[in-house]
Motif scaffolding. Sequence first.
Motif, PDB file in Angstrom:
ATOM      1  N   ASP A  24       0.838  -1.193   0.000  1.00  0.00           N
ATOM      2  CA  ASP A  24       0.000   0.000   0.000  1.00  0.00           C
ATOM      3  C   ASP A  24       0.880   1.253   0.000  1.00  0.00           C
ATOM      4  O   ASP A  24       1.276   1.749   1.059  1.00  0.00           O
ATOM      5  CB  ASP A  24      -0.893  -0.033   1.249  1.00  0.00           C
ATOM      6  N   PRO A  25       1.203   1.778  -1.175  1.00  0.00           N
ATOM      7  CA  PRO A  25       2.089   2.951  -1.272  1.00  0.00           C
ATOM      8  C   PRO A  25       1.572   4.148  -0.483  1.00  0.00           C
ATOM      9  O   PRO A  25       2.351   4.983  -0.038  1.00  0.00           O
ATOM     10  CB  PRO A  25       2.116   3.265  -2.777  1.00  0.00           C
ATOM     11  N   ASP A  26       0.260   4.217  -0.297  1.00  0.00           N
ATOM     12  CA  ASP A  26      -0.311   5.337   0.445  1.00  0.00           C
ATOM     13  C   ASP A  26       0.125   5.304   1.913  1.00  0.00           C
ATOM     14  O   ASP A  26       0.392   6.339   2.520  1.00  0.00           O
ATOM     15  CB  ASP A  26      -1.831   5.291   0.326  1.00  0.00           C
ATOM     16  N   LYS A  27       0.206   4.087   2.476  1.00  0.00           N
ATOM     17  CA  LYS A  27       0.686   3.941   3.854  1.00  0.00           C
ATOM     18  C   LYS A  27       2.108   4.470   3.961  1.00  0.00           C
ATOM     19  O   LYS A  27       2.476   5.122   4.932  1.00  0.00           O
ATOM     20  CB  LYS A  27       0.675   2.467   4.270  1.00  0.00           C
ATOM     21  N   CYS A  28       2.931   4.154   2.968  1.00  0.00           N
ATOM     22  CA  CYS A  28       4.335   4.571   2.983  1.00  0.00           C
ATOM     23  C   CYS A  28       4.450   6.091   2.876  1.00  0.00           C
ATOM     24  O   CYS A  28       5.288   6.699   3.525  1.00  0.00           O
ATOM     25  CB  CYS A  28       5.096   3.923   1.833  1.00  0.00           C
ATOM     26  N   ARG A  29       3.601   6.677   2.059  1.00  0.00           N
ATOM     27  CA  ARG A  29       3.636   8.132   1.906  1.00  0.00           C
ATOM     28  C   ARG A  29       3.331   8.809   3.238  1.00  0.00           C
ATOM     29  O   ARG A  29       3.929   9.809   3.600  1.00  0.00           O
ATOM     30  CB  ARG A  29       2.625   8.554   0.829  1.00  0.00           C
ATOM     31  N   LYS A  30       2.389   8.226   3.997  1.00  0.00           N
ATOM     32  CA  LYS A  30       1.995   8.831   5.271  1.00  0.00           C
ATOM     33  C   LYS A  30       2.914   8.435   6.432  1.00  0.00           C
ATOM     34  O   LYS A  30       2.847   9.038   7.498  1.00  0.00           O
ATOM     35  CB  LYS A  30       0.560   8.412   5.609  1.00  0.00           C
ATOM     36  N   CYS A  31       3.740   7.418   6.242  1.00  0.00           N
ATOM     37  CA  CYS A  31       4.627   6.942   7.302  1.00  0.00           C
ATOM     38  C   CYS A  31       5.667   8.016   7.617  1.00  0.00           C
ATOM     39  O   CYS A  31       6.357   8.491   6.711  1.00  0.00           O
ATOM     40  CB  CYS A  31       5.314   5.658   6.838  1.00  0.00           C
ATOM     41  N   ASP A  50       8.283  13.885  -3.970  1.00  0.00           N
ATOM     42  CA  ASP A  50       6.892  14.069  -3.500  1.00  0.00           C
ATOM     43  C   ASP A  50       6.555  13.177  -2.297  1.00  0.00           C
ATOM     44  O   ASP A  50       5.403  13.097  -1.878  1.00  0.00           O
ATOM     45  CB  ASP A  50       5.895  13.835  -4.642  1.00  0.00           C
ATOM     46  N   GLY A  51       7.563  12.506  -1.733  1.00  0.00           N
ATOM     47  CA  GLY A  51       7.336  11.719  -0.518  1.00  0.00           C
ATOM     48  C   GLY A  51       6.955  10.270  -0.779  1.00  0.00           C
ATOM     49  O   GLY A  51       6.719   9.509   0.149  1.00  0.00           O
TER      50      GLY A  51
END
Length: 91
Positions: A24-31, A50-51
């Motif tokens: 889940d790339p979104d989890k990584c972006r928010k980590c 862009d994170g």
Amino acid sequence: IPIEERLNSNAWDVSQRPHIRIIDPDKCRKCEAKPCTHLCPARCYTLSPDGTVLFSHEGCLECGTCRIVCPHNAIEWTYPRSGYGVQYRFG
Ligand code: SF4
């Protein structure tokens, strides 16, 4: 001996199918900590401006660090198929 020199001693036969996948790339972006980008000895995880966490499996040492340090269980980890992956030449 610098780590880069030691890594160059190894050989890889890399399968088309990555043995590690960011689920889940979104989890990584928010980590916040993004420990994979700091602790992978082969620097397989990099951070884009862009994170987004980018992953490249080609130099993976199959050490398992990323699987353990990911605080969000966002990484799917299996060993490479038989005959593929890293071959350690010197220990
Ligand atoms: Fe990096 Fe080890 Fe994870 Fe491979 S298993 S990507 S070398 S931390």
